[in-house]
Write an enzyme that holds these catalytic residues in place. Sequence first.
Site: not given
Length: 172
Positions: A108-109, A135, A142, A144
């Site tokens: 994801g990142k 979610n 997000y 983070k």
Amino acid sequence: MTIHIKKCTIKDSSKLQEVSYETFNETFKHQNSPENMNTYLQKAFNLCQLEKELSNTSSQFFFVYFNNEIAGYLKVNMNDAQSEKMGDDSIEIERIYIKNQFQKHGLGKYLFNKALEIAQESTKKKIWLGVWEKNDNAIAFYKKMGFVQTGTHSFFMGDEEQIDFIMTKTLL
């Protein structure tokens, strides 16, 4: 462990559909009715719709591969392809979807960084997204990544109206 990204083309529409169905189902089926899930999947991820989106020059899709297997994808929108009128100085992350079996590997990142790179290359001042208020994992991710909630909008899952948080990150 190898990770790489490949830009999707119209030729990838069937693979994109497969990954979209799988990731959306994994993430949302336990919180929505089967009828609403089916209605949404058929509307959002039918081949004609995906080919239309893939053909839009203001949208870009990227597969992320983990050990040469498609693990998920990213969709970003600029200009009039954005799902909300956020201005030409903004870019939208419409989707970062990772298959459950590949989560917790930093993918994801990795995709977020690709979106950030596109935003910077396009001299955008803001990057934004909509994320379902329920979610929690995505919202935490997000936050983070430096996003803050700046609003809400409606999202329809079949006949059910749901609320998405609009989250925005200002770019330097």
